[in-house]
Design an enzyme around this catalytic site. Structure first.
Site, PDB file in Angstrom:
ATOM      1  CB  SER A   1      38.272  34.600   7.020  1.00 62.19           C
ATOM      2  OG  SER A   1      37.786  33.362   6.584  1.00 62.19           O
ATOM      3  CB  CYS A  24      45.610  33.772   6.021  1.00 61.72           C
ATOM      4  SG  CYS A  24      44.418  34.676   5.006  1.00 61.72           S
ATOM      5  CB  CYS A  36      45.763  29.542   6.103  1.00 61.94           C
ATOM      6  SG  CYS A  36      44.958  28.506   4.866  1.00 61.94           S
ATOM      7  CD  GLU A  66      43.206  17.400   1.433  1.00 60.61           C
ATOM      8  OE1 GLU A  66      43.439  16.366   2.053  1.00 60.61           O
ATOM      9  OE2 GLU A  66      43.637  18.512   1.767  1.00 60.61           O
ATOM     10  CB  CYS A  82      45.039  30.197  -1.121  1.00 58.47           C
ATOM     11  SG  CYS A  82      44.187  31.769  -0.835  1.00 58.47           S
ATOM     12  N   GLY A 132      41.560  27.334  -0.966  1.00 56.47           N
ATOM     13  CA  GLY A 132      41.460  28.450  -1.887  1.00 56.47           C
ATOM     14  C   GLY A 132      40.503  29.531  -1.449  1.00 56.47           C
ATOM     15  CB  CYS A 180      39.116  24.824   9.604  1.00 56.22           C
ATOM     16  SG  CYS A 180      37.387  24.614   9.825  1.00 56.22           S
ATOM     17  CB  CYS A 227      34.074  21.413   3.492  1.00 60.77           C
ATOM     18  SG  CYS A 227      35.275  22.734   3.614  1.00 60.77           S
ATOM     19  CB  SER A 229      34.190  30.917   3.729  1.00 59.76           C
ATOM     20  OG  SER A 229      35.125  31.468   4.638  1.00 59.76           O
ATOM     21  CG  HIS A 256      40.719  34.849  10.925  1.00 59.34           C
ATOM     22  ND1 HIS A 256      39.934  33.879  11.499  1.00 59.34           N
ATOM     23  CD2 HIS A 256      40.782  34.531   9.600  1.00 59.34           C
ATOM     24  CE1 HIS A 256      39.566  33.006  10.564  1.00 59.34           C
ATOM     25  NE2 HIS A 256      40.054  33.380   9.412  1.00 59.34           N
TER      26      HIS A 256
HETATM   27  N1  SAH Z   1      39.693  31.288   1.669  1.00 60.93           N
HETATM   28  C1  SAH Z   1      38.459  31.334   2.361  1.00 60.93           C
HETATM   29  C2  SAH Z   1      37.822  29.985   2.616  1.00 60.93           C
HETATM   30  C3  SAH Z   1      38.680  28.818   2.984  1.00 60.93           C
HETATM   31  S1  SAH Z   1      39.316  28.657   4.594  1.00 60.93           S
HETATM   32  C4  SAH Z   1      38.596  32.101   3.641  1.00 60.93           C
HETATM   33  O1  SAH Z   1      39.699  32.397   4.044  1.00 60.93           O
HETATM   34  O2  SAH Z   1      37.561  32.441   4.211  1.00 60.93           O
HETATM   35  C5  SAH Z   1      37.948  28.300   5.675  1.00 60.93           C
HETATM   36  C6  SAH Z   1      38.189  28.856   7.096  1.00 60.93           C
HETATM   37  O3  SAH Z   1      39.236  28.143   7.787  1.00 60.93           O
HETATM   38  C7  SAH Z   1      38.612  30.307   7.059  1.00 60.93           C
HETATM   39  O4  SAH Z   1      37.957  31.062   8.036  1.00 60.93           O
HETATM   40  C8  SAH Z   1      40.078  30.188   7.382  1.00 60.93           C
HETATM   41  O5  SAH Z   1      40.602  31.394   7.851  1.00 60.93           O
HETATM   42  C9  SAH Z   1      40.082  29.098   8.403  1.00 60.93           C
HETATM   43  N2  SAH Z   1      41.407  28.531   8.659  1.00 60.93           N
HETATM   44  C10 SAH Z   1      42.503  28.553   7.869  1.00 60.93           C
HETATM   45  N3  SAH Z   1      43.539  27.938   8.454  1.00 60.93           N
HETATM   46  C11 SAH Z   1      43.095  27.498   9.661  1.00 60.93           C
HETATM   47  C12 SAH Z   1      43.696  26.749  10.733  1.00 60.93           C
HETATM   48  N4  SAH Z   1      44.948  26.324  10.666  1.00 60.93           N
HETATM   49  N5  SAH Z   1      42.939  26.463  11.799  1.00 60.93           N
HETATM   50  C13 SAH Z   1      41.635  26.860  11.861  1.00 60.93           C
HETATM   51  N6  SAH Z   1      41.022  27.547  10.880  1.00 60.93           N
HETATM   52  C14 SAH Z   1      41.738  27.861   9.797  1.00 60.93           C
HETATM   53 FE1  SF4 Z   2      43.601  31.590   1.395  1.00 60.56          FE
HETATM   54 FE2  SF4 Z   2      41.508  31.421   3.072  1.00 60.56          FE
HETATM   55 FE3  SF4 Z   2      43.868  30.236   3.668  1.00 60.56          FE
HETATM   56 FE4  SF4 Z   2      43.662  32.891   3.713  1.00 60.56          FE
HETATM   57  S1  SF4 Z   2      42.577  31.428   5.053  1.00 60.56           S
HETATM   58  S2  SF4 Z   2      45.354  31.730   2.789  1.00 60.56           S
HETATM   59  S3  SF4 Z   2      42.252  33.274   2.009  1.00 60.56           S
HETATM   60  S4  SF4 Z   2      42.517  29.733   1.971  1.00 60.56           S
END
Ligand code: SAH
Ligand code: SF4
Length: 365
Positions: A220, A117, A120, A93, A113, A166, A340, A106, A198, A222
């Site tokens: 990221s 995490c 995610c 997307e 991926c 990703g 996100c 974006c 990111s 967190h």
């Molecule tokens: N893989 C990269 C970039 C893609 S995710 C990364 O992890 O940085 C973009 C952002 O959205 C990241 O900070 C990710 O941790 C956050 N994210 C992932 N799942 C989410 C969710 N369910 N709610 C809010 N943010 C989320």
């Molecule tokens: Fe992958 Fe980023 Fe999602 Fe972590 S937050 S699983 S690195 S896309």
């Protein structure tokens, strides 16, 4: 068709080299690059200032291919989301977020991926494959076309964030080629400050990005300590906070901005206590940074809840009282699952469904 070179896979150096191997001068490569990326022209016949013989050679040996759009949704807040078919049942997307002073795209870097995490939905989907450079830059190429950009008009997409599906730094070579095109004056001409990668913190790849194509960096975070981050962002077990923060400082030596943006998803009762905020203050003393708090966007069976608004306000307040810039990300496009972390949840299902209901919309491809 498939054995032909896709010209969207090449940055300017690559195109110059490819032209040189065919006895063509570098300025020809620049000309074609402008047609492809600035004018968005994919038909060689329309490249009117390119010699006829070269046009014929291009048509014979090369092609211009971008991912097909399988769904186009617009949120009530104007956020637009495209679901793109990248073959073999995979979809990614791209999200466009219009704001008064800028338009942010974006962009996804992988189908799925591998980093898993905990909060995610892309991670939950597992890893399918890396996107090619053409599939990455193709998202910007397509967005410009679909948003009605003109070759010499104002930029509609003024900023790019590699925050879609990703982990960009797990697909570094292809991402770097696409970033170079975003920055190239013969292509999209975006400034380094307006292009952000990111990452969840793949330390050696952060060093390579710094050398090969430094753009703005978001990390990221967190969690403010290794015990919690090991659980939420498992790559932390390999590259713990101390190494990550050192890599951020190395990156800043070459970066176009003098701070790193730390993304911090707000998870109710998990990482949102006053104590967590105070640990973040300590981290900000080690790395010049801004915090971007992201209210967790739920998806089915995530096992997490979003922190209440009042908790997020208080958390941000602790950071701000310590003199740190902390913003809370507005949730955009959640009615079309474009917020996100919501990007992958229903992709496979929805892809199958939309394929049946709605034929792929293609731009004359
Ligand atoms: N893989 C990269 C970039 C893609 S995710 C990364 O992890 O940085 C973009 C952002 O959205 C990241 O900070 C990710 O941790 C956050 N994210 C992932 N799942 C989410 C969710 N369910 N709610 C809010 N943010 C989320
Ligand atoms: Fe992958 Fe980023 Fe999602 Fe972590 S937050 S699983 S690195 S896309």
């Amino acid at each position: 068709m498939t054995d032909k070179l896709n010209l969207l896979d090449l940055d300017l150096d690559g195109l110059v080299e490819w032209f040189a191997a065919r006895g063509e001068k570098p300025f020809r490569a620049r000309q074609v690059m402008r047609w492809l990326h600035r004018a968005g022209v994919s038909d060689f016949e329309q490249m009117s200032d390119v010699a006829k013989s070269l046009r014929a050679k291009l048509a014979e040996e090369a092609c211009v291919r971008w991912p097909a759009v399988v769904r186009d949704s617009v949120s009530t807040d104007g956020t637009r989301k495209w679901l793109l078919d990248v073959g073999a049942g995979n979809a990614v997307e791209t999200v466009f977020i219009p704001e008064t002073s800028r338009g942010t795209l974006c962009v996804s870097s992988q189908a799925g991926c591998a980093l898993d995490c905990a909060f995610c939905s892309t991670g939950k989907q597992g890893f399918n494959r890396n996107l090619s450079s053409a599939e990455i830059i193709g998202q910007l190429w397509l967005a410009n076309r679909l948003l009605g950009a003109t070759a010499d008009g104002e930029r509609i997409v003024s900023n790019v964030v590699m925050m879609g599906m990703g982990e960009p730094l797990a697909n570094l070579d292809n991402v770097v080629t696409a970033l170079r095109l975003m920055l190239d004056d013969h292509a999209y001409g975006l400034s380094r400050r307006r292009v952000t990668v990111s990452t969840s913190g793949i330390v050696p790849a952060m060093d390579r990005l710094r050398e090969e194509c430094p753009v703005a960096l978001a990390v990221s975070l967190h969690a403010a300590n290794d015990a919690l981050r090991d659980r939420l962002v498992p790559i932390n077990q390999k590259y713990p906070l101390r190494e990550l923060l050192a890599a951020c400082n190395r990156y800043l030596d070459a970066a176009p901005r003098d701070f790193v943006t730390f993304e911090y998803v707000m998870l109710d009762g998990v990482n949102d206590t006053d104590g967590d905020a105070r640990e973040l203050v300590a981290i900000a003393r080690q790395v010049p940074c801004k915090y971007n708090l992201i209210p967790f966007n739920p998806f089915p069976n995530s096992g997490f809840r979003r922190s209440p608004a009042e908790r997020i306000r208080r958390f941000a307040g602790i950071l701000q009282d310590a003199g740190i810039v902390a913003t809370t990300r507005k949730t955009r496009g959640d009615d079309v699952d474009a917020a996100c972390g919501q990007l992958a949840g229903q992709v496979l299902d929805k892809t199958r469904r939309t394929r049946i209901l709605q034929p792929a919309r293609e731009l004359g491809q």
